[in-house]
Enzyme design. Structure first.
Site, PDB file in Angstrom:
ATOM      1  N   PRO A 229       0.797  -1.130  -0.129  1.00 34.18           N
ATOM      2  CA  PRO A 229      -0.041  -0.030  -0.048  1.00 34.18           C
ATOM      3  C   PRO A 229       0.968   1.361  -0.029  1.00 34.18           C
ATOM      4  CG  PRO A 229      -0.068  -1.165   2.089  1.00 34.18           C
ATOM      5  CD  PRO A 229       0.657  -2.086   1.269  1.00 34.18           C
ATOM      6  N   CYS A 230       0.241   2.283  -0.424  1.00 28.93           N
ATOM      7  CA  CYS A 230       1.142   3.635  -0.668  1.00 28.93           C
ATOM      8  C   CYS A 230       0.833   4.643   0.258  1.00 28.93           C
ATOM      9  CB  CYS A 230       0.437   4.207  -2.101  1.00 28.93           C
ATOM     10  SG  CYS A 230       1.237   3.302  -3.606  1.00 28.93           S
ATOM     11  N   GLN A 231       0.023   4.209   1.552  1.00 26.89           N
ATOM     12  CA  GLN A 231      -0.080   5.420   2.453  1.00 26.89           C
ATOM     13  C   GLN A 231       0.886   6.352   2.833  1.00 26.89           C
ATOM     14  OE1 GLN A 231      -1.093   2.442   2.632  1.00 26.89           O
ATOM     15  NE2 GLN A 231      -3.189   1.992   3.330  1.00 26.89           N
TER      16      GLN A 231
END
Length: 344
Positions: free
Chosen positions: A80-82
């Site tokens: 994920p790119c959070q």
């Protein structure tokens, strides 16, 4: 055929990736995510597949290897790119130094280390379009360098899922790599905006959700409409099919700032807008004055109706919106299986 090839699914979410691979005869040896509701969804739908609910940084390659008999054919997943949105502010282009600023960015580095240790024949990474411009493109190049250093031929492609039969405009970056010395290729599109000799016309969203319009609400089927305010319903009535809220024509009582994607209505003859889990609401139904239900969004994401999503509505929406559409992952799995068979 089910035992011929195997796959491990990291950051598996609701399972959109491994559903497609299993349809092509792969055996899912292990799924990993760090989310209680994802684990509940997994156990509801895939009780036969081992699942580890833990931060990937706390999982050793030896533990993952213990679930695999023999070679690992495919390692799939999309970190994920959070944490990535801060990357553009970092002066360093070195991923190790950058990770020190934001521990969430260690995910890709950890992922690359697991790949280096476990040596899958193929790797699949899926991520949002924004990864192309993060740190002016340096971040993606660092990811590719990490994978090449691990011994892989690797490349990426921006793919629109609608080009593979998904009834949704959904652009995602797919990174493919292999340790077999094969050139990196991607499956050819099967659909396009206008049909031609090679492709079919894009699938429209109405074909997959029309029968749900008159279906009674059913929480056990993830089919419950959001309870919209009267003011929002009045706004929805002004949105034409395939259009957005005409802000310049709103009365004073209906006006507000920052109308987003939740004020866009789908068109029956076109693919859906991208399913993203924003503010508990998906886009507006083509003919009803409400946003899509979780089940309608899951249909557009090409999940089978037997899939049940755990958690509250917001948690269900995030699982559906973040997933890789199984219809696309099945095309990808068929392509990789053919590559594996050629390399035998």
């Amino acid at each position: 055929m089910s035992d011929q090839f195997n796959v491990v699914d990291l950051f598996c979410g609701a399972g959109g990736l491994h559903i497609g691979f299993e349809r092509q005869g792969f055996t899912t040896k292990l799924c990993i995510d760090n989310n209680l509701q994802v684990e509940k969804t997994h156990k509801l739908n895939f009780p036969h597949i081992p699942f580890i609910n833990r931060d990937i940084a706390l999982i050793s390659s030896e533990e993952i290897a213990s679930f695999i008999d023999g070679d690992l054919d495919v390692m799939a997943g999309g970190p994920p790119c959070q944490g990535f949105s801060t990357i553009g502010k970092r002066s360093s282009s070195d991923p190790e130094k950058r990770a020190a600023h934001d521990p969430r960015n260690e995910l890709v580095i950890t992922y690359a280390k697991l790949i280096s240790d476990l040596k899958p024949k193929f790797i699949v990474m899926e991520n949002v379009k924004g990864i192309l411009t993060m740190d002016k493109g340096a971040y993606l190049q660092n990811v590719l360098s990490l994978l090449r250093d691990a011994g892989y031929n690797v490349d990426y492609k921006l793919i629109n899922m609608a080009d593979y039969g998904v009834p949704q405009i959904r652009q995602r970056v797919i990174i493919l790599g292999n340790a077999l010395g094969l050139p990196v290729k991607f499956p050819e599109p099967t659909h396009s905006e206008t049909a031609n000799l090679i492709t079919q016309k894009w699938n429209n969203c109405w074909n997959v959700i029309h029968d749900l319009a008159d279906l009674p609400e059913n929480p056990d089927f993830n089919h419950v409409a959001l309870k919209h305010t009267e003011k929002n319903i009045e706004r929805y009535k002004l949105i034409p099919e395939g259009g957005r809220l005409p802000e310049d024509k709103l009365s004073e009582e209906l006006y507000r700032k920052n109308f987003g994607n939740t004020y866009k209505r789908l068109h029956r003859d076109k693919p859906s807008l991208t399913m993203v889990p924003g503010n508990d609401a998906f886009p507006i139904h083509p003919i009803l004055h409400r946003s899509l239900t979780i089940r309608e969004a899951a249909r557009i994401q090409t999940f089978p109706d037997k899939m049940i999503f755990a958690g509250n509505r917001r948690q269900q929406g995030h699982q559906v919106g973040n997933a890789v559409p199984p219809k696309f992952s099945e095309v990808l799995a068929a392509f990789i299986k053919n590559e594996l068979l050629k390399a035998k």
